[in-house]
Design a protein around this motif. Structure first.
Motif, PDB file in Angstrom:
ATOM      1  N   TYR A  13      70.732  39.984  69.036  1.00 12.08           N
ATOM      2  CA  TYR A  13      69.945  39.745  70.249  1.00 12.08           C
ATOM      3  C   TYR A  13      68.464  39.541  69.929  1.00 12.08           C
ATOM      4  O   TYR A  13      67.722  38.955  70.722  1.00 12.08           O
ATOM      5  N   ALA A  14      68.017  40.004  68.760  1.00 17.88           N
ATOM      6  CA  ALA A  14      66.604  39.930  68.387  1.00 17.88           C
ATOM      7  C   ALA A  14      66.101  38.487  68.412  1.00 17.88           C
ATOM      8  O   ALA A  14      66.681  37.610  67.770  1.00 17.88           O
TER       9      ALA A  14
ATOM     10  N   HIS B 145      61.251  42.912  69.940  1.00 15.91           N
ATOM     11  CA  HIS B 145      61.761  41.812  69.122  1.00 15.91           C
ATOM     12  C   HIS B 145      61.064  40.516  69.505  1.00 15.91           C
ATOM     13  O   HIS B 145      60.496  40.390  70.603  1.00 15.91           O
ATOM     14  N   SER B 146      61.124  39.562  68.589  1.00 18.49           N
ATOM     15  CA  SER B 146      60.454  38.284  68.802  1.00 18.49           C
ATOM     16  C   SER B 146      61.020  37.242  67.845  1.00 18.49           C
ATOM     17  O   SER B 146      61.448  37.587  66.728  1.00 18.49           O
ATOM     18  N   PRO B 147      61.044  35.968  68.244  1.00 20.47           N
ATOM     19  CA  PRO B 147      61.354  34.914  67.269  1.00 20.47           C
ATOM     20  C   PRO B 147      60.203  34.799  66.277  1.00 20.47           C
ATOM     21  O   PRO B 147      59.058  35.139  66.596  1.00 20.47           O
TER      22      PRO B 147
ATOM     23  N   GLY C 290      64.817  35.748  63.954  1.00 21.31           N
ATOM     24  CA  GLY C 290      64.266  36.702  64.893  1.00 21.31           C
ATOM     25  C   GLY C 290      64.102  38.041  64.208  1.00 21.31           C
ATOM     26  O   GLY C 290      64.871  38.389  63.299  1.00 21.31           O
ATOM     27  N   LEU C 291      63.110  38.796  64.624  1.00 18.65           N
ATOM     28  CA  LEU C 291      62.827  40.092  64.004  1.00 18.65           C
ATOM     29  C   LEU C 291      62.655  41.137  65.095  1.00 18.65           C
ATOM     30  O   LEU C 291      61.984  40.891  66.110  1.00 18.65           O
TER      31      LEU C 291
ATOM     32  N   THR D 251      70.198  45.502  75.099  1.00 18.92           N
ATOM     33  CA  THR D 251      71.189  44.922  74.194  1.00 18.92           C
ATOM     34  C   THR D 251      70.816  45.057  72.728  1.00 18.92           C
ATOM     35  O   THR D 251      71.685  45.275  71.868  1.00 18.92           O
ATOM     36  N   GLN D 252      69.549  44.943  72.393  1.00 15.39           N
ATOM     37  CA  GLN D 252      69.137  44.970  70.995  1.00 15.39           C
ATOM     38  C   GLN D 252      69.528  46.265  70.290  1.00 15.39           C
ATOM     39  O   GLN D 252      69.826  46.264  69.092  1.00 15.39           O
TER      40      GLN D 252
END
Length: 312
Positions: free
Chosen positions: A42-43, A74-76, A83-84, A35-36
């Protein structure tokens, strides 16, 4: 991107010359895990450091057929609502190779005890190369005199993504910039007329997870892609997860292909998925189908995510 270059390949294979300006981004059977790449909102939504890679070989056995590789992570960010993510996509079609490199930033709002709404921005660049010498056609005048070498275009896109533990829906446009890769002036010395121009791609995705029993989950999902100058693409899928470890499913791409999928939650951190497409169009006479493999690795997952992995 499935742009005019695939028409070049097909025209070469079947001995015709064409005029075209329509194109599409790469397509994926396992879009629910990827999805990202199409929606920056979505990140950070998986609440872990999530790294995924996908390889797709489309229309196997057809010379010049598309091959696509994606790598995303990706990660919060700490305890913030941000999120990045980073994403790379490489798409090869016959003589053309295009690579996208993007940064995804999201901001998430808690809308209810279980619901979250995220907004995202995607920005980066694409790099296009075309080696016309790889084409074999009867009349050399049909080939432009010079190749395209790492033509760079800026990209910026946006998306929104609402989700709970059981439901999700997202809307996105990965790139708002309608860049022209080349035009008639750049191939004025050839008999070939083709225009490669970026078109806006609108993605609508949605899915819901149902508990059929204590150990069986069912998830219907859909992805709709709208591109100016191209037919509407609708992908519908149905996946079953057994004992939070094994996934089995099927999908249908409207007027295009049937698909089968299988996935394995090999460890708490590692998921492996496979997909296979079979065309329903006349193109099926000239290829052996399309194959995909997907691998996701996650770190720093919350304990509740380990006990009951989220099914999207």
């Amino acid at each position: 991107m499935k742009k005019s270059y695939i028409a070049i390949i097909v025209s070469v294979l079947f001995g015709s010359i064409f005029t075209s300006s329509a194109q599409q981004d790469p397509q994926y059977t396992q879009y629910m895990y990827n999805t990202q790449v199409v929606n920056p909102a979505y990140a950070g939504s998986r609440e872990s450091l999530s790294i995924g890679g996908l390889y797709r070989s489309q229309w196997v056995g057809l010379d010049g057929a598309p091959k696509t590789f994606t790598l995303s992570g990706h990660s919060p960010l700490g305890f913030s609502n941000l999120g990045l993510g980073l994403s790379l996509v490489r798409d090869e079609i016959g003589p053309s190779t295009e690579t996208w490199a993007n940064v995804d930033i999201s901001y998430t709002i808690q809308t209810s005890d279980n619901g979250k709404l995220a907004f995202g921005i995607k920005t980066g660049a694409s790099f296009l190369s075309i080696n016309y010498n790889e084409l074999t056609i009867a009349d050399p005048n049909d080939i432009p005199e010079s190749n395209i070498d790492n033509n760079v275009n800026f990209q910026i896109g946006a998306g929104a993504f609402y989700y709970t533990d059981r439901f999700y829906v997202g809307l996105s446009v990965p790139n708002f910039v309608e860049s022209s890769h080349f035009d008639e002036a750049s191939i004025e010395n050839s008999n070939l007329s083709a225009i490669g121009k970026e078109r806006l791609h609108y993605f609508l995705i949605a899915g819901h997870v149902f508990d059929l029993s204590e150990n069986v989950k069912f998830k219907p999902a859909v992805m709709t892609k709208l591109v100016t100058g191209s037919p509407l693409q609708v992908d519908g899928s149905a996946n079953f997860m057994f004992y939070d470890k094994f996934v089995l499913g099927g999908a249908y791409r409207w007027s295009a292909a049937w698909s089968a999928m299988v996935g394995f939650q090999m460890t708490d951190e590692l998921f492996l998925g496979f997909g296979y497409d079979r065309e329903t169009t006349d193109l099926t006479k000239f290829n052996d189908g399309s194959f995909e493999v997907f691998l996701r690795f996650e770190l720093f997952k919350k304990p509740e995510r380990i006990l009951s992995p989220r099914f999207f």
